[in-house]
Design a protein around this motif. Structure first.
Motif, short mmCIF file in Angstrom:
data_model
loop_
_atom_site.label_atom_id
_atom_site.label_comp_id
_atom_site.label_asym_id
_atom_site.label_seq_id
_atom_site.Cartn_x
_atom_site.Cartn_y
_atom_site.Cartn_z
N ASN A 20 0.82 -1.21 0.00
CA ASN A 20 0.00 0.00 0.00
C ASN A 20 0.85 1.26 0.00
O ASN A 20 0.53 2.24 0.66
CB ASN A 20 -0.94 -0.01 1.22
CG ASN A 20 -2.09 0.95 1.06
OD1 ASN A 20 -2.41 1.37 -0.06
ND2 ASN A 20 -2.73 1.32 2.16
N GLY A 21 1.95 1.25 -0.76
CA GLY A 21 2.74 2.44 -0.98
C GLY A 21 2.30 3.12 -2.27
O GLY A 21 1.11 3.11 -2.61
N ASP A 22 3.26 3.69 -3.00
CA ASP A 22 2.93 4.33 -4.27
C ASP A 22 2.52 3.27 -5.30
O ASP A 22 3.27 2.30 -5.53
CB ASP A 22 4.13 5.12 -4.80
CG ASP A 22 4.37 6.40 -4.01
OD1 ASP A 22 3.44 6.86 -3.33
OD2 ASP A 22 5.50 6.93 -4.08
N SER A 48 -6.61 0.78 -4.59
CA SER A 48 -5.85 1.30 -5.74
C SER A 48 -5.88 0.33 -6.91
O SER A 48 -6.00 0.73 -8.07
CB SER A 48 -4.40 1.58 -5.33
OG SER A 48 -4.33 2.53 -4.31
N SER A 65 -7.26 -0.39 6.60
CA SER A 65 -7.24 0.65 5.57
C SER A 65 -8.00 0.27 4.31
O SER A 65 -7.92 0.95 3.29
CB SER A 65 -5.78 1.01 5.22
OG SER A 65 -5.07 -0.13 4.78
N THR A 110 7.24 1.03 -1.69
CA THR A 110 7.97 2.24 -1.34
C THR A 110 7.08 3.46 -1.55
O THR A 110 6.02 3.38 -2.16
CB THR A 110 9.25 2.38 -2.18
OG1 THR A 110 8.89 2.47 -3.57
CG2 THR A 110 10.16 1.19 -1.99
N GLY A 111 7.53 4.58 -1.05
CA GLY A 111 6.77 5.83 -1.20
C GLY A 111 5.81 6.06 -0.05
O GLY A 111 5.60 5.20 0.81
N LYS A 112 5.25 7.24 0.00
CA LYS A 112 4.28 7.69 1.01
C LYS A 112 4.92 7.90 2.38
O LYS A 112 4.85 8.98 2.93
CB LYS A 112 3.08 6.74 1.12
CG LYS A 112 2.19 6.73 -0.11
CD LYS A 112 0.97 5.85 0.10
CE LYS A 112 0.08 5.84 -1.13
NZ LYS A 112 -1.09 4.94 -0.96
N ARG A 113 5.52 6.86 2.96
CA ARG A 113 6.16 6.98 4.26
C ARG A 113 7.56 6.39 4.21
O ARG A 113 7.74 5.21 3.87
CB ARG A 113 5.34 6.29 5.35
CG ARG A 113 4.12 7.06 5.78
CD ARG A 113 3.37 6.37 6.90
NE ARG A 113 4.24 6.07 8.05
CZ ARG A 113 3.77 5.58 9.21
NH1 ARG A 113 2.47 5.33 9.34
NH2 ARG A 113 4.60 5.32 10.20
N GLU A 114 8.57 7.20 4.57
CA GLU A 114 9.95 6.74 4.51
C GLU A 114 10.22 5.60 5.49
O GLU A 114 11.04 4.72 5.20
CB GLU A 114 10.92 7.90 4.77
CG GLU A 114 11.04 8.88 3.62
CD GLU A 114 9.96 9.95 3.61
OE1 GLU A 114 9.05 9.89 4.49
OE2 GLU A 114 10.01 10.83 2.74
N HIS A 116 8.15 3.21 6.42
CA HIS A 116 7.66 1.98 5.80
C HIS A 116 8.60 1.53 4.68
O HIS A 116 8.88 0.33 4.53
CB HIS A 116 6.26 2.19 5.22
CG HIS A 116 5.19 2.15 6.26
ND1 HIS A 116 3.85 2.24 5.95
CD2 HIS A 116 5.24 2.03 7.61
CE1 HIS A 116 3.13 2.19 7.07
NE2 HIS A 116 3.96 2.06 8.08
N THR A 117 9.08 2.48 3.89
CA THR A 117 9.99 2.16 2.78
C THR A 117 11.25 1.47 3.29
O THR A 117 11.64 0.41 2.79
CB THR A 117 10.36 3.44 2.01
OG1 THR A 117 9.21 3.95 1.35
CG2 THR A 117 11.43 3.15 0.96
#
Length: 213
Positions: A20-22, A48, A65, A110-114, A116-117
């Motif tokens: 659930n990132g980018d 998404s 979510s 990856t993305g949205k929250r570092e 989590h990445t």
């Protein structure tokens, strides 16, 4: 010695986990997602995926979510795991291993929250003990390993590796060579470059190798 191919547009993937990132937009990960044999969504990534016109085969996570609409629509393929000792990506990987799917491509991690990445990338060295796994982003690919390896490449491809352990490292076919050096920090193996169509990294510890598109 294991060889790792470069991901390419349209390649067949047995199992894709969509985190659930980018959401993927680069042609390579997007084509892998669209051509996947079996898609497992991490919780809210389902929303998404459905907006992109693709239906998942399984949904894994604590479902905190996931939209109410998709909770109802996909109730028959939801595998709700409420424990909080692992993240949704790890829950999805464990689910795939449990049903015998051990060749996995991870997208959207990856993305949205570092935080989590970074966590998701480092987890590749945990998953590699039980499965053949690669993480592909809109910018490149990550592989976790703890043995010597050869990596398909091309001249001037940007390459980095990250040491999760205190490792002895030797490289072959990179612009900035390393000969039996001890690396013990993530930054030390970054920002290198391939010379030809293949490079090698010898290691006695856990590393994550990144190849940019």
């Amino acid at each position: 010695m294991k060889r790792y191919k470069l991901p390419v547009q349209g390649q067949h993937s047995e199992t894709v986990i969509l985190a659930n990132g980018d959401f993927p937009c680069h042609p390579i990960p997007l084509s892998i997602l669209k051509g996947a044999q079996y898609i497992v969504c991490c919780d809210g990534a389902t929303d998404s995926l459905v907006r992109a016109g693709i239906v998942p085969d399984a949904i894994v996570g604590d479902c905190d979510s996931l939209s109410d609409e998709n909770k109802e629509r996909f109730a028959h393929i939801i595998h709700r795991i409420r424990e909080q000792d692992t993240n949704d990506l790890t829950k999805a990987v464990n689910y795939c291993i449990g049903i015998g799917r051990k060749k996995i491509t991870i997208l959207g991690a990856t993305g949205k929250r570092e935080d989590h990445t970074l966590g998701n990338i480092s987890l590749l060295c945990q998953y590699m003990q039980h499965t053949d796994v690669e993480m592909i982003t809109d910018y490149g690919s990550f592989i976790g390993t703890n043995t010597d390896g050869l990596y398909e490449s091309y001249p001037k491809q940007q390459v980095s590796f990250f040491c999760l352990d205190r490792c002895h490292i030797t490289t072959h076919g990179l612009v900035y060579p390393v000969q039996n050096q001890i690396f013990d920090s993530w930054w030390q193996g970054t920002l290198n470059e391939a010379i030809t169509d293949e490079f090698g990294i010898d290691t006695d510890g856990r590393i994550v190798v990144y190849r940019a598109f």
